[in-house]
Design a protein around this motif. Structure first.
Motif, PDB file in Angstrom:
ATOM      1  N   PHE A  16       0.820  -1.205   0.000  1.00 53.73           N
ATOM      2  CA  PHE A  16       0.000   0.000   0.000  1.00 53.73           C
ATOM      3  C   PHE A  16       0.856   1.258   0.000  1.00 53.73           C
ATOM      4  CE2 PHE A  16      -2.562  -3.064   2.604  1.00 53.73           C
ATOM      5  CZ  PHE A  16      -3.648  -3.186   1.747  1.00 53.73           C
ATOM      6  N   GLN A  17       0.297   2.297  -0.633  1.00 57.34           N
ATOM      7  CA  GLN A  17       0.704   3.680  -0.400  1.00 57.34           C
ATOM      8  C   GLN A  17      -0.570   4.444  -0.020  1.00 57.34           C
ATOM      9  OE1 GLN A  17       3.844   5.784  -2.736  1.00 57.34           O
ATOM     10  NE2 GLN A  17       3.319   4.263  -4.294  1.00 57.34           N
ATOM     11  N   VAL A  18      -0.745   4.642   1.244  1.00 58.23           N
ATOM     12  CA  VAL A  18      -1.926   5.277   1.837  1.00 58.23           C
ATOM     13  C   VAL A  18      -3.192   4.439   1.598  1.00 58.23           C
ATOM     14  CG1 VAL A  18      -3.281   7.396   2.154  1.00 58.23           C
ATOM     15  CG2 VAL A  18      -0.873   7.545   1.523  1.00 58.23           C
ATOM     16  N   PRO A  19      -3.346   3.340   2.328  1.00 60.31           N
ATOM     17  CA  PRO A  19      -4.651   2.679   2.351  1.00 60.31           C
ATOM     18  C   PRO A  19      -5.642   3.616   3.026  1.00 60.31           C
ATOM     19  CG  PRO A  19      -3.196   1.723   4.010  1.00 60.31           C
ATOM     20  CD  PRO A  19      -2.373   2.693   3.215  1.00 60.31           C
ATOM     21  N   HIS A  20      -6.609   4.104   2.262  1.00 58.99           N
ATOM     22  CA  HIS A  20      -7.363   5.272   2.708  1.00 58.99           C
ATOM     23  C   HIS A  20      -8.797   4.983   3.115  1.00 58.99           C
ATOM     24  CE1 HIS A  20      -9.227   9.323   2.430  1.00 58.99           C
ATOM     25  NE2 HIS A  20      -8.024   9.732   2.788  1.00 58.99           N
ATOM     26  N   ASN A  21      -9.366   3.924   2.599  1.00 56.80           N
ATOM     27  CA  ASN A  21     -10.763   3.631   2.921  1.00 56.80           C
ATOM     28  C   ASN A  21     -10.991   2.145   2.737  1.00 56.80           C
ATOM     29  OD1 ASN A  21     -13.543   3.979   3.502  1.00 56.80           O
ATOM     30  ND2 ASN A  21     -13.548   5.959   2.446  1.00 56.80           N
ATOM     31  N   VAL A  22     -12.061   1.625   3.359  1.00 55.60           N
ATOM     32  CA  VAL A  22     -12.295   0.188   3.357  1.00 55.60           C
ATOM     33  C   VAL A  22     -13.792  -0.084   3.463  1.00 55.60           C
ATOM     34  CG1 VAL A  22     -11.902   0.110   5.858  1.00 55.60           C
ATOM     35  CG2 VAL A  22     -11.702  -2.000   4.518  1.00 55.60           C
ATOM     36  N   ILE A  23     -14.258  -1.110   2.755  1.00 52.87           N
ATOM     37  CA  ILE A  23     -15.606  -1.637   2.933  1.00 52.87           C
ATOM     38  C   ILE A  23     -15.515  -3.159   2.930  1.00 52.87           C
ATOM     39  CG2 ILE A  23     -16.897   0.323   1.999  1.00 52.87           C
ATOM     40  CD1 ILE A  23     -17.045  -1.143  -0.668  1.00 52.87           C
ATOM     41  N   VAL A  24     -16.541  -3.810   3.472  1.00 56.62           N
ATOM     42  CA  VAL A  24     -16.571  -5.271   3.574  1.00 56.62           C
ATOM     43  C   VAL A  24     -17.925  -5.752   3.070  1.00 56.62           C
ATOM     44  CG1 VAL A  24     -16.275  -7.256   5.096  1.00 56.62           C
ATOM     45  CG2 VAL A  24     -15.103  -5.105   5.625  1.00 56.62           C
ATOM     46  N   ASP A  25     -17.929  -6.780   2.217  1.00 51.43           N
ATOM     47  CA  ASP A  25     -19.207  -7.272   1.689  1.00 51.43           C
ATOM     48  C   ASP A  25     -19.711  -8.471   2.491  1.00 51.43           C
ATOM     49  OD1 ASP A  25     -17.858  -9.555   0.787  1.00 51.43           O
ATOM     50  OD2 ASP A  25     -17.930  -9.002  -1.331  1.00 51.43           O
TER      51      ASP A  25
END
Length: 318
Positions: free
Chosen positions: A174-183
């Protein structure tokens, strides 16, 4: 076509910039809206950098309440609503993640407030960026993005389970993991912002897929039909005048097919324009709520500074 209609690829939205009805008093300005969440009743939560950090609106945009005063220090950064209707927030300067009831009672803190891990150590946390809750297990996924290059998974009670990722440009880095969602299958979608891609992992961090064709992806949301929405960051300064890079919204199928590219080529705060979409959420009707951090990304560059509109509802028309 009306001046506030945004459409592409069969997706059509009415852009409503004055949908939020805030108290008509001093101190209720939305300086920046860094996070947006929607609960099971379609109430909308705005995490912002003004005097009232969490502002709650009903489905018609009416003001319901605010909370979080004194809880944030000006770097409110991300939020989500869990399936059990708790609100999770991230303030990157506080180096922790907090769980609240919908009326603002603090329930849990993950991490030690104002006690960062060593930068780039991989240990949680050093300036985390966002949080998502699994709709299946209730596990907590946190992008640790500014002083680390990691994703951390926690049990609902705050026990650390697993972490993955390090700094770089290779698969799984990663270079700046900025956001995340999970299904619903516990696939974990991560905006790898400065690598201009979304990476998808299983719940133990095994890489499944990479979507490489997104420019500095920053905002991230999923609707009830499994469609993925990705908001792109404004261009780096050298490319500010390029009309095809950044500052727009992408609609993707669950398997990564680009279905629509929403927004005018020009950056700005007009009804069809975006600058720096940062927080985004969808309600049960497929409407989108978009918060921007346009001041820190563009407005502060001017003398005097320019304060743009920073929040809108995109009402789904088709």
């Amino acid at each position: 076509m009306a001046d506030n209609i945004i459409e592409d690829g069969g997706f059509r939205y009415e852009s409503l910039q004055d949908w939020a009805k805030l108290p008509d008093e001093d101190g209720w300005d939305l300086i920046e809206v860094s996070g947006v969440a929607v609960d099971s009743g379609d109430n909308v939560y705005l995490l912002n950098r003004g005097q009232h950090p969490v502002i709650v609106l009903d489905r018609d945009g009416n003001f319901v309440r605010s909370w979080g005063e004194g809880e944030f220090d000006g770097r409110a950064h991300g939020m989500c609503a869990s399936p059990d209707d708790h609100i999770w927030t991230v303030n990157d300067n506080q180096h922790c993640v907090k769980k609240y009831t919908t009326d603002g009672k603090l329930v849990l803190t993950v991490g030690k407030e104002y006690e960062p891990a060593e930068k780039w150590s991989g240990d949680p946390f050093n300036r985390p960026t966002n949080v998502a809750i699994s709709p299946v297990s209730g596990d907590v996924y946190i992008t640790d993005g500014y002083g680390n290059a990691r994703v951390h998974r926690y049990a609902p009670d705050g026990r650390h389970l697993v972490s993955w990722g390090d700094a770089g440009v290779g698969p799984g880095q990663f270079q700046v993991p900025h956001n995340v969602i999970v299904d619903g299958d516990e696939n974990v979608f991560v905006n790898d912002r400065e690598n201009s891609r979304v990476q998808i992992f299983d719940n133990n961090g095994v890489l499944q897929e990479i979507w490489p064709y997104l420019y500095r992806p920053q905002a991230l949301a999923m609707d009830g039909n499994g469609l993925i929405y990705v908001g792109e960051q404004i261009q780096i300064q050298e490319l500010f005048d390029h009309p095809a890079l950044g500052h727009r919204l992408n609609v993707l199928s669950h398997d990564g097919k680009l279905l629509a590219h929403l927004g005018a080529p020009e950056r700005g705060d007009g009804p069809k324009e975006f600058i720096a979409p940062h927080g985004m959420a969808a309600d049960s009707q497929g409407n989108l709520y978009v918060g921007e951090v346009s001041f820190v990304n563009l407005g502060r560059r001017f003398d005097p500074p320019v304060y743009y509109k920073v929040f809108r509802r995109l009402t789904r028309l088709s």
